[in-house]
Write a protein that holds these residues in place. Structure first.
Motif, PDB file in Angstrom:
ATOM      1  N   ALA A  56      -7.028 -17.510  32.292  1.00 44.71           N
ATOM      2  CA  ALA A  56      -7.167 -16.252  33.040  1.00 44.71           C
ATOM      3  C   ALA A  56      -5.824 -15.806  33.594  1.00 44.71           C
ATOM      4  O   ALA A  56      -5.493 -14.611  33.574  1.00 44.71           O
ATOM      5  CB  ALA A  56      -8.181 -16.422  34.166  1.00 44.71           C
ATOM      6  N   LEU A  57      -5.039 -16.737  34.100  1.00 46.36           N
ATOM      7  CA  LEU A  57      -3.703 -16.416  34.607  1.00 46.36           C
ATOM      8  C   LEU A  57      -2.817 -15.895  33.490  1.00 46.36           C
ATOM      9  O   LEU A  57      -2.139 -14.874  33.651  1.00 46.36           O
ATOM     10  CB  LEU A  57      -3.069 -17.651  35.245  1.00 46.36           C
ATOM     11  CG  LEU A  57      -1.607 -17.533  35.676  1.00 46.36           C
ATOM     12  CD1 LEU A  57      -1.437 -16.465  36.736  1.00 46.36           C
ATOM     13  CD2 LEU A  57      -1.089 -18.877  36.158  1.00 46.36           C
ATOM     14  N   ARG A  58      -2.828 -16.556  32.354  1.00 51.86           N
ATOM     15  CA  ARG A  58      -2.006 -16.119  31.216  1.00 51.86           C
ATOM     16  C   ARG A  58      -2.421 -14.738  30.733  1.00 51.86           C
ATOM     17  O   ARG A  58      -1.573 -13.909  30.401  1.00 51.86           O
ATOM     18  CB  ARG A  58      -2.099 -17.126  30.080  1.00 51.86           C
ATOM     19  CG  ARG A  58      -1.410 -18.451  30.432  1.00 51.86           C
ATOM     20  CD  ARG A  58      -1.480 -19.405  29.302  1.00 51.86           C
ATOM     21  NE  ARG A  58      -0.563 -18.915  28.266  1.00 51.86           N
ATOM     22  CZ  ARG A  58      -0.326 -19.548  27.145  1.00 51.86           C
ATOM     23  NH1 ARG A  58      -0.934 -20.689  26.895  1.00 51.86           N
ATOM     24  NH2 ARG A  58       0.499 -19.052  26.257  1.00 51.86           N
ATOM     25  N   ALA A  59      -3.720 -14.461  30.701  1.00 48.63           N
ATOM     26  CA  ALA A  59      -4.210 -13.151  30.264  1.00 48.63           C
ATOM     27  C   ALA A  59      -3.757 -12.069  31.237  1.00 48.63           C
ATOM     28  O   ALA A  59      -3.362 -10.974  30.817  1.00 48.63           O
ATOM     29  CB  ALA A  59      -5.726 -13.168  30.139  1.00 48.63           C
ATOM     30  N   ASP A  60      -3.800 -12.357  32.533  1.00 50.12           N
ATOM     31  CA  ASP A  60      -3.376 -11.374  33.532  1.00 50.12           C
ATOM     32  C   ASP A  60      -1.877 -11.108  33.445  1.00 50.12           C
ATOM     33  O   ASP A  60      -1.431  -9.970  33.560  1.00 50.12           O
ATOM     34  CB  ASP A  60      -3.763 -11.860  34.920  1.00 50.12           C
ATOM     35  CG  ASP A  60      -4.040 -10.725  35.882  1.00 50.12           C
ATOM     36  OD1 ASP A  60      -4.257  -9.587  35.421  1.00 50.12           O
ATOM     37  OD2 ASP A  60      -4.047 -10.976  37.100  1.00 50.12           O
ATOM     38  N   ILE A  61      -1.093 -12.143  33.222  1.00 51.82           N
ATOM     39  CA  ILE A  61       0.356 -11.964  33.063  1.00 51.82           C
ATOM     40  C   ILE A  61       0.650 -11.150  31.808  1.00 51.82           C
ATOM     41  O   ILE A  61       1.492 -10.239  31.826  1.00 51.82           O
ATOM     42  CB  ILE A  61       1.073 -13.332  33.035  1.00 51.82           C
ATOM     43  CG1 ILE A  61       1.022 -13.986  34.406  1.00 51.82           C
ATOM     44  CG2 ILE A  61       2.515 -13.185  32.567  1.00 51.82           C
ATOM     45  CD1 ILE A  61       1.535 -15.411  34.440  1.00 51.82           C
ATOM     46  N   ALA A  62      -0.046 -11.445  30.719  1.00 52.90           N
ATOM     47  CA  ALA A  62       0.160 -10.701  29.470  1.00 52.90           C
ATOM     48  C   ALA A  62      -0.198  -9.229  29.642  1.00 52.90           C
ATOM     49  O   ALA A  62       0.521  -8.348  29.153  1.00 52.90           O
ATOM     50  CB  ALA A  62      -0.662 -11.312  28.350  1.00 52.90           C
ATOM     51  N   SER A  63      -1.283  -8.931  30.367  1.00 53.38           N
ATOM     52  CA  SER A  63      -1.657  -7.527  30.578  1.00 53.38           C
ATOM     53  C   SER A  63      -0.634  -6.819  31.464  1.00 53.38           C
ATOM     54  O   SER A  63      -0.321  -5.646  31.243  1.00 53.38           O
ATOM     55  CB  SER A  63      -3.056  -7.418  31.183  1.00 53.38           C
ATOM     56  OG  SER A  63      -3.071  -7.878  32.511  1.00 53.38           O
ATOM     57  N   PHE A  64      -0.071  -7.535  32.455  1.00 57.88           N
ATOM     58  CA  PHE A  64       0.973  -6.943  33.294  1.00 57.88           C
ATOM     59  C   PHE A  64       2.198  -6.592  32.456  1.00 57.88           C
ATOM     60  O   PHE A  64       2.760  -5.506  32.581  1.00 57.88           O
ATOM     61  CB  PHE A  64       1.364  -7.900  34.426  1.00 57.88           C
ATOM     62  CG  PHE A  64       2.520  -7.402  35.247  1.00 57.88           C
ATOM     63  CD1 PHE A  64       2.312  -6.478  36.248  1.00 57.88           C
ATOM     64  CD2 PHE A  64       3.810  -7.843  35.006  1.00 57.88           C
ATOM     65  CE1 PHE A  64       3.382  -6.005  37.002  1.00 57.88           C
ATOM     66  CE2 PHE A  64       4.877  -7.377  35.749  1.00 57.88           C
ATOM     67  CZ  PHE A  64       4.657  -6.452  36.750  1.00 57.88           C
ATOM     68  N   ILE A  65       2.600  -7.505  31.581  1.00 54.59           N
ATOM     69  CA  ILE A  65       3.776  -7.275  30.736  1.00 54.59           C
ATOM     70  C   ILE A  65       3.528  -6.107  29.784  1.00 54.59           C
ATOM     71  O   ILE A  65       4.409  -5.274  29.578  1.00 54.59           O
ATOM     72  CB  ILE A  65       4.162  -8.560  29.993  1.00 54.59           C
ATOM     73  CG1 ILE A  65       4.680  -9.601  30.990  1.00 54.59           C
ATOM     74  CG2 ILE A  65       5.209  -8.290  28.919  1.00 54.59           C
ATOM     75  CD1 ILE A  65       4.902 -10.974  30.398  1.00 54.59           C
ATOM     76  N   GLU A  66       2.330  -6.027  29.223  1.00 52.80           N
ATOM     77  CA  GLU A  66       2.013  -4.909  28.321  1.00 52.80           C
ATOM     78  C   GLU A  66       2.074  -3.572  29.062  1.00 52.80           C
ATOM     79  O   GLU A  66       2.628  -2.600  28.551  1.00 52.80           O
ATOM     80  CB  GLU A  66       0.631  -5.108  27.716  1.00 52.80           C
ATOM     81  CG  GLU A  66       0.587  -6.163  26.641  1.00 52.80           C
ATOM     82  CD  GLU A  66      -0.817  -6.391  26.121  1.00 52.80           C
ATOM     83  OE1 GLU A  66      -1.704  -5.549  26.378  1.00 52.80           O
ATOM     84  OE2 GLU A  66      -1.016  -7.412  25.453  1.00 52.80           O
ATOM     85  N   ARG A  67       1.509  -3.511  30.261  1.00 56.36           N
ATOM     86  CA  ARG A  67       1.568  -2.261  31.035  1.00 56.36           C
ATOM     87  C   ARG A  67       2.994  -1.935  31.447  1.00 56.36           C
ATOM     88  O   ARG A  67       3.407  -0.780  31.450  1.00 56.36           O
ATOM     89  CB  ARG A  67       0.672  -2.363  32.273  1.00 56.36           C
ATOM     90  CG  ARG A  67      -0.791  -2.171  31.973  1.00 56.36           C
ATOM     91  CD  ARG A  67      -1.597  -1.960  33.244  1.00 56.36           C
ATOM     92  NE  ARG A  67      -1.356  -3.003  34.234  1.00 56.36           N
ATOM     93  CZ  ARG A  67      -2.082  -4.105  34.366  1.00 56.36           C
ATOM     94  NH1 ARG A  67      -3.105  -4.311  33.570  1.00 56.36           N
ATOM     95  NH2 ARG A  67      -1.782  -4.988  35.291  1.00 56.36           N
ATOM     96  N   HIS A  68       3.759  -2.953  31.821  1.00 52.61           N
ATOM     97  CA  HIS A  68       5.152  -2.738  32.224  1.00 52.61           C
ATOM     98  C   HIS A  68       5.979  -2.229  31.048  1.00 52.61           C
ATOM     99  O   HIS A  68       6.807  -1.330  31.210  1.00 52.61           O
ATOM    100  CB  HIS A  68       5.737  -4.038  32.762  1.00 52.61           C
ATOM    101  CG  HIS A  68       7.110  -3.888  33.319  1.00 52.61           C
ATOM    102  ND1 HIS A  68       8.230  -4.023  32.556  1.00 52.61           N
ATOM    103  CD2 HIS A  68       7.544  -3.602  34.565  1.00 52.61           C
ATOM    104  CE1 HIS A  68       9.304  -3.834  33.294  1.00 52.61           C
ATOM    105  NE2 HIS A  68       8.908  -3.577  34.526  1.00 52.61           N
ATOM    106  N   ASN A  69       5.744  -2.765  29.859  1.00 51.74           N
ATOM    107  CA  ASN A  69       6.506  -2.368  28.676  1.00 51.74           C
ATOM    108  C   ASN A  69       6.056  -1.023  28.116  1.00 51.74           C
ATOM    109  O   ASN A  69       6.788  -0.412  27.338  1.00 51.74           O
ATOM    110  CB  ASN A  69       6.407  -3.432  27.597  1.00 51.74           C
ATOM    111  CG  ASN A  69       7.203  -4.670  27.947  1.00 51.74           C
ATOM    112  OD1 ASN A  69       8.073  -4.637  28.808  1.00 51.74           O
ATOM    113  ND2 ASN A  69       6.892  -5.771  27.301  1.00 51.74           N
ATOM    114  N   ALA A  70       4.865  -0.559  28.477  1.00 52.91           N
ATOM    115  CA  ALA A  70       4.390   0.741  27.992  1.00 52.91           C
ATOM    116  C   ALA A  70       5.228   1.882  28.561  1.00 52.91           C
ATOM    117  O   ALA A  70       5.401   2.910  27.913  1.00 52.91           O
ATOM    118  CB  ALA A  70       2.922   0.927  28.353  1.00 52.91           C
TER     119      ALA A  70
END
Length: 62
Positions: free
Chosen positions: A36-50
């Motif tokens: 769950a932590l890894r998924a949340d970090i990955a979603s943060f990075i995707e939104r940040h990179n968008a």
């Protein structure tokens, strides 16, 4: 061996990104698993990179 000074600008940018990740995601979340932590970090990075914006350096005058 190559030593990079701790004050070099790219290290400061990396440290600032991880501070942003910590402040906006990790401190506010409750995680019951590592997945769950890894998924949340990955979603943060995707939104940040968008919508990427460079970190702006300012000089503080004293």
């Amino acid at each position: 061996m190559h030593l990079t000074p701790t004050s070099s600008s790219w290290i400061n940018q990396v440290k600032r990104f991880f501070a942003l990740l910590t402040d906006k995601k990790i401190k506010r979340g409750v995680y019951h698993s590592v997945a769950a932590l890894r998924a949340d970090i990955a979603s943060f990075i995707e939104r940040h990179n968008a919508d990427p914006n460079p970190f702006r350096w300012i000089q503080i005058r004293r």
